[in-house]
Write an enzyme that holds these catalytic residues in place. Structure first.
Site, PDB file in Angstrom:
ATOM      1  N   SER A  21       0.866  -1.184   0.000  1.00  0.00           N
ATOM      2  CA  SER A  21       0.000   0.000   0.000  1.00  0.00           C
ATOM      3  C   SER A  21       0.898   1.227   0.000  1.00  0.00           C
ATOM      4  O   SER A  21       2.083   1.146   0.357  1.00  0.00           O
ATOM      5  CB  SER A  21      -0.867  -0.001   1.262  1.00  0.00           C
ATOM      6  OG  SER A  21      -1.495   1.251   1.463  1.00  0.00           O
ATOM      7  N   TYR A  44      -1.974   0.194  10.922  1.00  0.00           N
ATOM      8  CA  TYR A  44      -1.938  -0.286   9.539  1.00  0.00           C
ATOM      9  C   TYR A  44      -0.650   0.131   8.835  1.00  0.00           C
ATOM     10  O   TYR A  44      -0.014  -0.684   8.150  1.00  0.00           O
ATOM     11  CB  TYR A  44      -3.146   0.251   8.778  1.00  0.00           C
ATOM     12  CG  TYR A  44      -3.221  -0.212   7.349  1.00  0.00           C
ATOM     13  CD1 TYR A  44      -3.404  -1.555   7.036  1.00  0.00           C
ATOM     14  CD2 TYR A  44      -3.126   0.706   6.297  1.00  0.00           C
ATOM     15  CE1 TYR A  44      -3.482  -1.987   5.722  1.00  0.00           C
ATOM     16  CE2 TYR A  44      -3.206   0.274   4.977  1.00  0.00           C
ATOM     17  CZ  TYR A  44      -3.387  -1.064   4.701  1.00  0.00           C
ATOM     18  OH  TYR A  44      -3.454  -1.488   3.387  1.00  0.00           O
TER      19      TYR A  44
END
Length: 252
Positions: free
Chosen positions: A139, A152
């Site tokens: 990501s 995250y």
């Protein structure tokens, strides 16, 4: 050079984790269309079986956070040419001060240790294939940070470092490694992060056009179609409406 469109006895095999929806499902469809025999893994076996029937692949239950599940999954594979580490996700949007340790554990187990388990288990088969490929979906959170996202972003940074460390470790072996770092993609990702609140999940994309799962899958397909001597190390892709993890057309 061996190509995906070879006789069934030597048909190249692609493994896609987290394939019951979103990027994983779209990637499985893309690779199957390229001629790969696709083995899909995820916890939701009913969805996997439907997908496998549609693409002519195989569905095997898989929980990347469970050692026994990974061992059982990999034991059913005779050959692996491509591994797409897609299983992962986010939970919560707490500050560091209010961090939920269980949510952190889940994110690290799924994103980091899940990738480690699958990669470690299948690396010998990937080397033996003579032209292995590991694609890890991280990501832009693997290269940026943002408020309320430390659980995250830290997990994605760690997952990315794991993947990037393999690149020099495998020099001289017939395995290529590509990290794909998507920005905003409209999938079930936000629904999981907001604990099933569909309204909050949909609001994330209001006022902008995000990437689709198919957009990311097309990039995976492009990577998988490159000749053995070409290694695409990192690919960052974001929607036009997003400049960074913190800045998009809504935030200015």
């Amino acid at each position: 050079m061996t190509t995906p469109d070879t006789p069934s006895s030597s048909r190249r095999v692609a493994v896609v984790t987290g394939a019951s929806s979103g990027i994983g499902e779209a990637t499985a469809r893309t690779l199957a269309a390229q001629g790969y025999e696709v083995v899909v893994g995820a916890r939701r076996l009913d969805r996997l079986q439907t997908l496998a029937q549609e693409i002519g692949g195989r569905a095997i239950a898989l929980d990347v956070t469970d050692d026994a599940s990974v061992t059982d999954f990999c034991a059913q594979l005779d050959r692996v040419d491509v591994l797409v580490n897609n299983a992962g996700g986010a939970q919560g949007l707490a500050t560091v001060a209010d961090a939920d340790l269980e949510q952190w554990r889940w994110m690290w187990e799924t994103n980091v240790l899940g990738t480690l388990r699958m990669t470690k288990a299948l690396l010998p088969a990937l080397v033996d294939s003579g032209d292995g490929l590991i694609v890890t979906i991280t990501s832009i959170a693997a290269i940026e940070t943002y408020d309320n996202g430390s659980g995250y972003t830290s997990a994605k940074h760690a997952q990315a470092v794991l993947h990037r460390t393999l690149r020099p470790e495998l020099i001289g072996k017939p395995v290529r490694l590509t990290e794909i770092l998507p920005g905003m993609v409209e999938t079930e990702f936000s629904l999981v992060r907001f604990d099933g609140d569909a309204e909050k999940a949909a609001a994330v994309y209001d006022g902008l056009t995000p990437l689709t799962a198919g957009d990311v899958a097309e990039v995976v397909g492009f990577v998988a179609s490159r000749p053995p001597h070409v290694n695409l190390d990192q690919i960052v892709l974001k929607p036009r409406d997003q400049a960074s993890a913190r800045r998009n057309v809504k935030t200015g």
